[in-house]
Motif scaffolding. Structure first.
Motif, mmCIF file in Angstrom:
data_model
loop_
_atom_site.group_PDB
_atom_site.id
_atom_site.type_symbol
_atom_site.label_atom_id
_atom_site.label_comp_id
_atom_site.label_asym_id
_atom_site.label_seq_id
_atom_site.Cartn_x
_atom_site.Cartn_y
_atom_site.Cartn_z
ATOM 1 N N LEU A 16 61.698 34.707 11.339
ATOM 2 C CA LEU A 16 61.411 33.693 12.345
ATOM 3 C C LEU A 16 61.021 34.301 13.684
ATOM 4 C CD1 LEU A 16 62.784 31.751 10.216
ATOM 5 C CD2 LEU A 16 63.571 30.439 12.183
ATOM 6 N N ARG A 17 61.419 35.526 13.926
ATOM 7 C CA ARG A 17 61.040 36.187 15.180
ATOM 8 C C ARG A 17 59.622 36.749 15.125
ATOM 9 N NH1 ARG A 17 66.875 39.237 16.193
ATOM 10 N NH2 ARG A 17 67.751 37.632 17.598
ATOM 11 N N ASP A 18 59.000 36.729 13.955
ATOM 12 C CA ASP A 18 57.632 37.221 13.794
ATOM 13 C C ASP A 18 56.644 36.166 14.281
ATOM 14 O OD1 ASP A 18 55.684 39.209 12.415
ATOM 15 O OD2 ASP A 18 55.128 37.228 11.631
ATOM 16 N N ALA A 19 55.712 36.561 15.153
ATOM 17 C CA ALA A 19 54.773 35.604 15.753
ATOM 18 C C ALA A 19 53.881 34.949 14.706
ATOM 19 C CB ALA A 19 53.911 36.309 16.803
ATOM 20 N N GLY A 20 53.443 35.707 13.694
ATOM 21 C CA GLY A 20 52.603 35.135 12.657
ATOM 22 C C GLY A 20 53.344 34.103 11.830
ATOM 23 N N PHE A 21 54.586 34.382 11.500
ATOM 24 C CA PHE A 21 55.397 33.431 10.740
ATOM 25 C C PHE A 21 55.605 32.165 11.565
ATOM 26 C CE2 PHE A 21 59.261 31.488 9.206
ATOM 27 C CZ PHE A 21 59.155 31.603 7.823
ATOM 28 N N ARG A 22 55.838 32.323 12.848
ATOM 29 C CA ARG A 22 56.030 31.164 13.722
ATOM 30 C C ARG A 22 54.799 30.270 13.701
ATOM 31 N NH1 ARG A 22 58.855 30.108 18.823
ATOM 32 N NH2 ARG A 22 57.690 28.519 19.964
ATOM 33 N N ARG A 23 53.601 30.854 13.814
ATOM 34 C CA ARG A 23 52.377 30.052 13.817
ATOM 35 C C ARG A 23 52.233 29.282 12.508
ATOM 36 N NH1 ARG A 23 50.253 34.650 16.455
ATOM 37 N NH2 ARG A 23 49.503 35.476 14.463
ATOM 38 N N TYR A 80 62.261 25.223 17.147
ATOM 39 C CA TYR A 80 62.143 26.613 16.654
ATOM 40 C C TYR A 80 62.854 27.570 17.617
ATOM 41 C CZ TYR A 80 59.705 30.430 14.187
ATOM 42 O OH TYR A 80 59.391 31.541 13.440
ATOM 43 N N ASP A 81 62.582 27.409 18.906
ATOM 44 C CA ASP A 81 63.217 28.276 19.900
ATOM 45 C C ASP A 81 64.732 28.092 19.901
ATOM 46 O OD1 ASP A 81 60.735 29.238 20.648
ATOM 47 O OD2 ASP A 81 60.522 27.825 22.322
ATOM 48 N N LEU A 82 65.178 26.848 19.716
ATOM 49 C CA LEU A 82 66.608 26.574 19.706
ATOM 50 C C LEU A 82 67.302 27.283 18.546
ATOM 51 C CD1 LEU A 82 69.064 25.090 20.812
ATOM 52 C CD2 LEU A 82 68.359 23.062 19.515
ATOM 53 N N LEU A 83 66.638 27.326 17.389
ATOM 54 C CA LEU A 83 67.217 28.008 16.231
ATOM 55 C C LEU A 83 67.419 29.499 16.493
ATOM 56 C CD1 LEU A 83 65.444 26.567 13.041
ATOM 57 C CD2 LEU A 83 67.769 26.142 13.838
ATOM 58 N N LEU A 84 66.570 30.076 17.310
ATOM 59 C CA LEU A 84 66.638 31.518 17.570
ATOM 60 C C LEU A 84 67.621 31.888 18.679
ATOM 61 C CD1 LEU A 84 62.856 32.481 17.350
ATOM 62 C CD2 LEU A 84 64.649 32.857 15.645
ATOM 63 N N GLU A 85 68.088 30.898 19.415
ATOM 64 C CA GLU A 85 69.019 31.193 20.502
ATOM 65 C C GLU A 85 70.325 31.758 19.958
ATOM 66 O OE1 GLU A 85 69.702 27.949 23.118
ATOM 67 O OE2 GLU A 85 67.588 27.681 23.634
ATOM 68 N N ASP A 86 70.988 32.538 20.788
ATOM 69 C CA ASP A 86 72.270 33.133 20.418
ATOM 70 C C ASP A 86 72.155 33.904 19.101
ATOM 71 O OD1 ASP A 86 74.934 33.785 20.670
ATOM 72 O OD2 ASP A 86 75.663 31.919 19.770
ATOM 73 N N ASP A 87 71.057 34.630 18.951
ATOM 74 C CA ASP A 87 70.803 35.423 17.738
ATOM 75 C C ASP A 87 70.883 34.571 16.472
ATOM 76 O OD1 ASP A 87 70.356 37.832 19.066
ATOM 77 O OD2 ASP A 87 72.508 38.264 19.167
ATOM 78 N N GLY A 88 70.292 33.381 16.548
ATOM 79 C CA GLY A 88 70.213 32.519 15.367
ATOM 80 C C GLY A 88 71.485 31.781 15.035
ATOM 81 N N ARG A 89 72.390 31.651 15.979
ATOM 82 C CA ARG A 89 73.685 31.028 15.691
ATOM 83 C C ARG A 89 73.854 29.669 16.368
ATOM 84 N NH1 ARG A 89 74.311 36.439 15.303
ATOM 85 N NH2 ARG A 89 75.616 37.203 13.575
ATOM 86 N N GLN A 90 72.761 29.048 16.743
ATOM 87 C CA GLN A 90 72.821 27.694 17.293
ATOM 88 C C GLN A 90 72.866 26.662 16.167
ATOM 89 O OE1 GLN A 90 73.044 26.142 20.219
ATOM 90 N NE2 GLN A 90 73.262 28.013 21.427
ATOM 91 N N PHE A 91 73.465 25.504 16.451
ATOM 92 C CA PHE A 91 73.567 24.427 15.466
ATOM 93 C C PHE A 91 73.100 23.112 16.087
ATOM 94 C CE2 PHE A 91 76.545 27.522 13.793
ATOM 95 C CZ PHE A 91 76.331 27.447 12.426
ATOM 96 N N PRO A 92 71.778 22.818 16.040
ATOM 97 C CA PRO A 92 71.314 21.526 16.542
ATOM 98 C C PRO A 92 71.968 20.373 15.777
ATOM 99 C CG PRO A 92 69.478 23.017 16.131
ATOM 100 C CD PRO A 92 70.684 23.660 15.548
ATOM 101 N N LEU A 93 72.180 19.265 16.482
ATOM 102 C CA LEU A 93 72.748 18.052 15.887
ATOM 103 C C LEU A 93 71.622 17.111 15.490
ATOM 104 C CD1 LEU A 93 75.061 15.995 15.293
ATOM 105 C CD2 LEU A 93 74.876 15.311 17.704
ATOM 106 N N PHE A 94 71.603 16.695 14.227
ATOM 107 C CA PHE A 94 70.616 15.720 13.749
ATOM 108 C C PHE A 94 71.349 14.425 13.448
ATOM 109 C CE2 PHE A 94 67.974 13.767 10.375
ATOM 110 C CZ PHE A 94 66.794 13.641 11.100
ATOM 111 N N ALA A 95 71.061 13.375 14.220
ATOM 112 C CA ALA A 95 71.758 12.097 14.098
ATOM 113 C C ALA A 95 71.120 11.251 12.997
ATOM 114 C CB ALA A 95 71.725 11.345 15.424
ATOM 115 N N LEU A 96 71.836 11.082 11.883
ATOM 116 C CA LEU A 96 71.346 10.250 10.786
ATOM 117 C C LEU A 96 71.564 8.773 11.062
ATOM 118 C CD1 LEU A 96 72.726 12.300 7.766
ATOM 119 C CD2 LEU A 96 70.330 12.063 8.420
#
Length: 278
Positions: free
Chosen positions: A118-125, A182-198
């Motif tokens: 995920l930190r690879d620019a090509g993969f991100r695109r 995408y940026d949020l997932l990479l924060e804290d070395d990939g240890r963030q947990f976004p909340l998805f409200a169902l």
């Protein structure tokens, strides 16, 4: 009905149900549930939640519960004290991009390998391009609804205002919501947990929890239950009317089960002599 009649014969117990109220519609589904309560003579509890596809559907359900109560049928709605949803992340079972082809190709790799990808620019695109073209053919792509995705925050906030959704934050920053996620997932070395409200955000909770006949407790479907710590939530919403339906409602029956009293929930032994909520 067989279970309901068995509970009638036993003369004890509470029927607890969860439904999306869409098979085929709310009126038909609730009528079936009411028949069970009437036939069993037992109190019945059902989950009351606000679905995104029908944000005002809970109003009709509240009215049906009130109508049943007025006829002496013991039906109550249970409202979760916070949004019903998922915690997403690279360390979790799912993340916002789990249904996209590029992520599926690395899904079986280690956390460290996926983080590096995920930190690879090509993969991100590639991944963000796939997010723009995603369809609902894979149900996991429902998580690309960034209007219902939030930063969990520190301290943790399970009741975020709607304006804090990633879609709204991205619009204010002039970037795409997918890139912000995408940026949020990479924060804290990939240890963030976004909340998805169902299901549901604060509007339904604040209105239902003001009503004297709605229970401030909810089970998780696995035999566990809890109550929120703040029992007197009505004090937090002084701007809301006491009755969200705009008319007087019939009071519900008194406490229908010892387990629904105002006493503290039971506890179990915890580590080192401490206790935990059952």
């Amino acid at each position: 009905m067989g279970i309901a009649l068995g509970m009638r014969d036993a003369g004890s117990g509470v029927i607890e149900m969860i439904s999306d109220f869409d098979q085929p519609d709310q009126a038909t589904e609730f009528a079936m549930i009411r028949r069970l309560a009437e036939a069993s003579g037992r109190p019945l509890s059902l989950s009351l939640a606000q679905a995104h596809r029908a944000p005002d559907g809970w109003r009709g359900l509240l009215q049906r519960i009130d109508d049943a109560a007025a006829d002496g049928v013991q039906i109550r709605g249970q409202v979760a004290p916070r949004a019903i949803g998922l915690l997403l992340g690279l360390q979790a079972s799912l993340n916002p991009f789990s249904g996209l082809p590029s992520y599926k190709a690395i899904a079986g790799e280690s956390f460290e390998a996926r983080l590096a990808a995920l930190r690879d620019a090509g993969f991100r695109r590639r991944l963000l391009a796939e997010a723009d073209q995603a369809t609902t053919a894979d149900p996991r792509n429902r998580m690309l609804n960034f209007k219902m995705m939030f930063r969990l925050g520190e301290p943790v906030n399970y009741e975020p205002p709607e304006d804090d959704a990633l879609a709204h934050l991205a619009a204010r920053q002039g970037v795409s919501a997918a890139s912000l996620a995408y940026d949020l997932l990479l924060e804290d070395d990939g240890r963030q947990f976004p909340l998805f409200a169902l299901r549901q955000l604060r509007p339904l909770q604040s209105r239902c929890l003001r009503r004297h006949d709605r229970r401030r407790e909810h089970g998780d479907g696995a035999g566990r239950w809890w109550r929120p710590c703040r029992h007197h939530r009505r004090c937090e919403f002084p701007d809301l009317p006491a009755d969200p339906l705009g008319a007087a409602t019939a009071p519900m029956a008194a406490s229908i089960s010892p387990g629904w009293s105002s006493a503290r929930p039971p506890t179990l032994p915890g580590p080192s002599g401490s206790t935990i909520a059952a």
